[in-house]
Design an enzyme around this catalytic site. Structure first.
Site, PDB file in Angstrom:
ATOM      1  N   LYS A   1       4.002   9.342  -4.859  1.00 14.70           N
ATOM      2  CA  LYS A   1       4.111   9.318  -3.388  1.00 14.70           C
ATOM      3  C   LYS A   1       4.865   8.076  -2.939  1.00 14.70           C
ATOM      4  CE  LYS A   1       1.939   7.719   0.095  1.00 14.70           C
ATOM      5  NZ  LYS A   1       3.014   7.525   1.081  1.00 14.70           N
TER       6      LYS A   1
ATOM      7  N   GLU B   1      -0.686  -3.477  -8.509  1.00 15.87           N
ATOM      8  CA  GLU B   1       0.247  -4.575  -8.299  1.00 15.87           C
ATOM      9  C   GLU B   1       0.233  -4.855  -6.802  1.00 15.87           C
ATOM     10  OE1 GLU B   1       2.772  -6.839  -7.412  1.00 15.87           O
ATOM     11  OE2 GLU B   1       4.325  -5.346  -7.782  1.00 15.87           O
TER      12      GLU B   1
ATOM     13  N   CYS C   1       6.810  -8.982  -3.071  1.00 12.94           N
ATOM     14  CA  CYS C   1       5.448  -9.428  -3.398  1.00 12.94           C
ATOM     15  C   CYS C   1       5.473 -10.769  -4.134  1.00 12.94           C
ATOM     16  CB  CYS C   1       4.724  -8.380  -4.215  1.00 12.94           C
ATOM     17  SG  CYS C   1       5.705  -7.764  -5.580  1.00 12.94           S
TER      18      CYS C   1
ATOM     19  N   GLU D   1      -0.175 -13.629   3.075  1.00 20.63           N
ATOM     20  CA  GLU D   1       1.141 -13.084   2.728  1.00 20.63           C
ATOM     21  C   GLU D   1       1.820 -12.624   4.015  1.00 20.63           C
ATOM     22  OE1 GLU D   1       1.300  -9.327   0.540  1.00 20.63           O
ATOM     23  OE2 GLU D   1       2.859 -10.202  -0.716  1.00 20.63           O
TER      24      GLU D   1
HETATM   25  P1  TAP Z   1       0.258  -0.272   1.957  1.00 20.30           P
HETATM   26  O1  TAP Z   1      -0.429   0.308   3.129  1.00 20.30           O
HETATM   27  O2  TAP Z   1      -0.543  -0.830   0.872  1.00 20.30           O
HETATM   28  O3  TAP Z   1       1.236   0.871   1.401  1.00 20.30           O
HETATM   29  C1  TAP Z   1       1.611   1.048   0.047  1.00 20.30           C
HETATM   30  C2  TAP Z   1       1.568   2.530  -0.314  1.00 20.30           C
HETATM   31  O4  TAP Z   1       0.222   3.007  -0.277  1.00 20.30           O
HETATM   32  C3  TAP Z   1       2.324   3.420   0.660  1.00 20.30           C
HETATM   33  O5  TAP Z   1       2.905   4.480  -0.034  1.00 20.30           O
HETATM   34  C4  TAP Z   1       1.217   3.886   1.566  1.00 20.30           C
HETATM   35  O6  TAP Z   1       1.533   5.048   2.265  1.00 20.30           O
HETATM   36  C5  TAP Z   1       0.109   4.117   0.597  1.00 20.30           C
HETATM   37  N1  TAP Z   1      -1.221   4.098   1.169  1.00 20.30           N
HETATM   38  C6  TAP Z   1      -1.644   3.617   2.370  1.00 20.30           C
HETATM   39  N2  TAP Z   1      -2.971   3.772   2.498  1.00 20.30           N
HETATM   40  C7  TAP Z   1      -3.417   4.378   1.370  1.00 20.30           C
HETATM   41  C8  TAP Z   1      -4.703   4.789   0.904  1.00 20.30           C
HETATM   42  N3  TAP Z   1      -5.803   4.601   1.620  1.00 20.30           N
HETATM   43  N4  TAP Z   1      -4.788   5.347  -0.320  1.00 20.30           N
HETATM   44  C9  TAP Z   1      -3.693   5.536  -1.087  1.00 20.30           C
HETATM   45  N5  TAP Z   1      -2.452   5.168  -0.683  1.00 20.30           N
HETATM   46  C10 TAP Z   1      -2.313   4.581   0.525  1.00 20.30           C
HETATM   47  O7  TAP Z   1       1.260  -1.340   2.422  1.00 20.30           O
HETATM   48  P2  TAP Z   1       1.993  -1.395   3.838  1.00 20.30           P
HETATM   49  O8  TAP Z   1       1.107  -0.996   4.972  1.00 20.30           O
HETATM   50  O9  TAP Z   1       3.251  -0.671   3.720  1.00 20.30           O
HETATM   51  O10 TAP Z   1       2.245  -2.942   3.950  1.00 20.30           O
HETATM   52  C11 TAP Z   1       1.180  -3.787   4.350  1.00 20.30           C
HETATM   53  C12 TAP Z   1       1.237  -5.105   3.667  1.00 20.30           C
HETATM   54  O11 TAP Z   1       1.167  -4.878   2.253  1.00 20.30           O
HETATM   55  C13 TAP Z   1       2.526  -5.862   3.829  1.00 20.30           C
HETATM   56  O12 TAP Z   1       2.531  -6.660   4.950  1.00 20.30           O
HETATM   57  C14 TAP Z   1       2.550  -6.674   2.585  1.00 20.30           C
HETATM   58  O13 TAP Z   1       1.810  -7.838   2.758  1.00 20.30           O
HETATM   59  C15 TAP Z   1       1.887  -5.835   1.575  1.00 20.30           C
HETATM   60  N6  TAP Z   1       2.816  -5.154   0.683  1.00 20.30           N
HETATM   61  C16 TAP Z   1       2.862  -5.595  -0.582  1.00 20.30           C
HETATM   62  C17 TAP Z   1       3.725  -5.003  -1.450  1.00 20.30           C
HETATM   63  C18 TAP Z   1       3.780  -5.461  -2.848  1.00 20.30           C
HETATM   64  S1  TAP Z   1       5.071  -5.091  -3.722  1.00 20.30           S
HETATM   65  N7  TAP Z   1       2.824  -6.127  -3.399  1.00 20.30           N
HETATM   66  C19 TAP Z   1       4.547  -3.965  -1.044  1.00 20.30           C
HETATM   67  C20 TAP Z   1       4.452  -3.509   0.267  1.00 20.30           C
HETATM   68  C21 TAP Z   1       3.554  -4.124   1.112  1.00 20.30           C
HETATM   69  P3  TAP Z   1       2.330   4.936   3.668  1.00 20.30           P
HETATM   70  O14 TAP Z   1       3.245   3.798   3.603  1.00 20.30           O
HETATM   71  O15 TAP Z   1       3.045   6.197   3.698  1.00 20.30           O
HETATM   72  O16 TAP Z   1       1.287   4.810   4.700  1.00 20.30           O
END
Ligand code: TAP
Length: 478
Positions: A184, A258, A292, A389
């Protein structure tokens, strides 16, 4: 629903790739509408233009995709490793051949500069498939016993910051080890994963080996909870990672996470200052800081702080912020309005808590999601911008006097993903690397990636490794 991305020969601009008006889910080797008929729109973060409409997978689609992956597992896992390797090599080569299209598509959907997608993301994606193609017939020599077995169906949930690269990090080792996949992508960046589905078809990959379910967090939650899944791999926020760990707890599913980071980039007084400045810029402004392992905390030795900050401000004044499709752009758009709001809120907290804020003079486009490169000085360890972060182009500067103080400050974090050390002394690099609680420590460089090198974190940055021999363990029954 049209599944295809058509090649449109043209100069490096959005015209390189023709995006269809809508896309389906990729399940069992074909594109199809979501069972519930739901769709969502994906927009270009640099213009807010709607790019296309994408199917939104629900619980029924998760069932169908997991069942397809299960059926495919029987024959895929029974293939000799050398045969699986041929498919991975083919995928790697097709990605190279179609990298112009993919780079433009990724830049449109994500907002990152074309120079980065072209020169970093795409070459790394191809390298990851080539590297794992090489492992597929050598798993007996990976150190996990003479006959390591695949796990089964892998559920993979990835974020939006490196959409195709995170896909490669997940899919390539899973397939090399003989697993099948339901992946996904993030809601804001589904397009390169759908393009990858097309690459799988072009490579003749047997149906059901790779399935792509576009959707939102609810799709991800249903996928990781599905009882037909044997392995869960997640990259994203620490909050969602913890939720997934709770879902998986007590089941036989193998889990790798991760998560976030708050990397310290440590500059000693003997470091070559100009080189360190380039490393700091690359550490926190690459991909708009949405990395990240970003070097979001600069720890600089007190005696060179003024000189370094002067040089850094001069360098930041030369950065070009704007149209990510322009090859001269250094800093592109923030991925979404939500992410921009998070960055803005945290940066404002820095000012409110008493740190000093600076940005170079730069004109930001009117439409789209933009945040100027920002530096905070006078930061203390108690400030939110030193602890949380930000995931944006915001650098928090702290100083230190002794190596012990640098280690203590660097390790004073809930995270432990990355760190950088800048010094001329080799012995100091080794000593620091041993004391820093970070999964990756770069020396006199930053944000360098290689498929041979295991990547992953300590503490709340997650567990398990991706890449290298260690990364195979996540997809094998060892
Ligand atoms: P997340 O919400 O963690 O999204 C990552 C992935 O998980 C997306 O595909 C998301 O789907 C999915 N997801 C969301 N809720 C889920 C659940 N309950 N169960 C399973 N999968 C779920 O990250 P975000 O909202 O995009 O970003 C929020 C913060 O996360 C950022 O500000 C940053 O600090 C951090 N972040 C960290 C990383 C790395 S590489 N460590 C990458 C991105 C973000 P949808 O996006 O479609 O909702």
């Amino acid at each position: 629903m049209s599944p295809m991305f058509e090649y449109a020969p043209a100069p490096e601009s959005r015209a390189v790739v023709d995006i269809a008006p809508s896309y389906g889910l990729f399940v069992d080797g074909e594109f199809r509408e979501a069972a519930g008929g739901r769709t969502f729109k994906t927009v270009s973060p640099s213009t807010e233009e709607v790019l296309t409409e994408v199917a939104h997978a629900g619980a029924e689609d998760v069932d169908t995709a997991v069942a397809a992956a299960r059926r495919a597992f029987a024959s895929w896992s029974a293939l000799p490793g050398a045969e699986r390797a041929k498919y991975l090599f083919r995928i790697a080569r097709i990605i190279q051949e179609r990298s112009r299209e993919l780079a433009v598509l990724e830049t449109l959907d994500n907002g990152k500069p074309i120079r980065e997608t072209r020169d970093a993301d795409l070459p790394l994606v191809a390298a990851h498939f080539f590297y794992h193609a090489g492992w597929a017939d050598k798993l007996a020599h990976a150190g996990y016993g003479p006959d390591p077995r695949p796990l089964g169906v892998a559920a993979q949930v990835i974020p939006w910051n490196f959409p195709l690269l995170m896909l490669a990090w997940k899919v390539a080792p899973a397939l090399a080890c003989g697993n099948t996949v339901v992946l996904k992508p993030a809601e804001t960046t589904p397009l390169s994963a759908l393009f990858f589905a097309d690459v799988c078809r072009q490579a003749g990959l047997p149906k059901g080996v790779v399935n792509i379910l576009t959707g939102d967090g609810s799709t991800g939650a249903a996928l990781v909870a599905h009882e037909g899944v044997d392995k869960v791999a997640f990259t994203g926020s620490t909050a969602v990672g913890k939720q997934i760990a709770r879902t998986v707890a007590g089941s036989s599913k193998k889990l790798t996470l991760e998560l976030g980071g708050k990397g310290a980039n440590i500059v000693f007084d003997d470091a070559p200052i100009d080189q360190a400045v380039e490393g700091i810029v690359n550490g926190i402004y690459f991909n708009q800081g949405q990395v990240c392992c970003a070097g979001s905390r600069l720890l600089v030795q007190e005696s060179v702080q003024d000189e370094l900050l002067d040089a850094l401000r001069r360098r930041l004044s030369t950065l070009r912020v704007g149209d990510p499709l322009d090859k001269n752009t250094d800093v592109g758009a923030i991925n979404s309005a939500e992410q921009l709001a998070r960055i803005t809120e945290l940066a404002d907290s820095g000012e409110a808590e008493g740190a000093e804020r600076w940005s170079p003079a730069c004109e930001l486009p009117e439409r789209g999601f933009w945040f100027a490169p920002t530096v905070f000085t006078g930061v203390t360890q108690a400030h939110r911008i030193a602890r949380e972060e930000i995931f944006g182009p915001v650098l928090s500067v702290l100083s230190f006097r002794t190596p012990d103080e640098a280690v203590a400050k660097a390790n004073n974090s809930q995270y432990g993903l990355s760190a950088g050390v800048w010094t001329e002394k080799g012995s100091r690099i080794l000593a620091m690397a041993g004391r820093l609680r970070a999964g990756v420590v770069w020396a006199n460089t930053f944000n360098k990636f290689d498929p041979t090198s295991p990547f992953g974190g300590y503490k709340e940055s997650g567990f398990g490794r991706e890449g290298g021999r260690h990364g195979l363990e996540a997809y094998l029954d060892v």
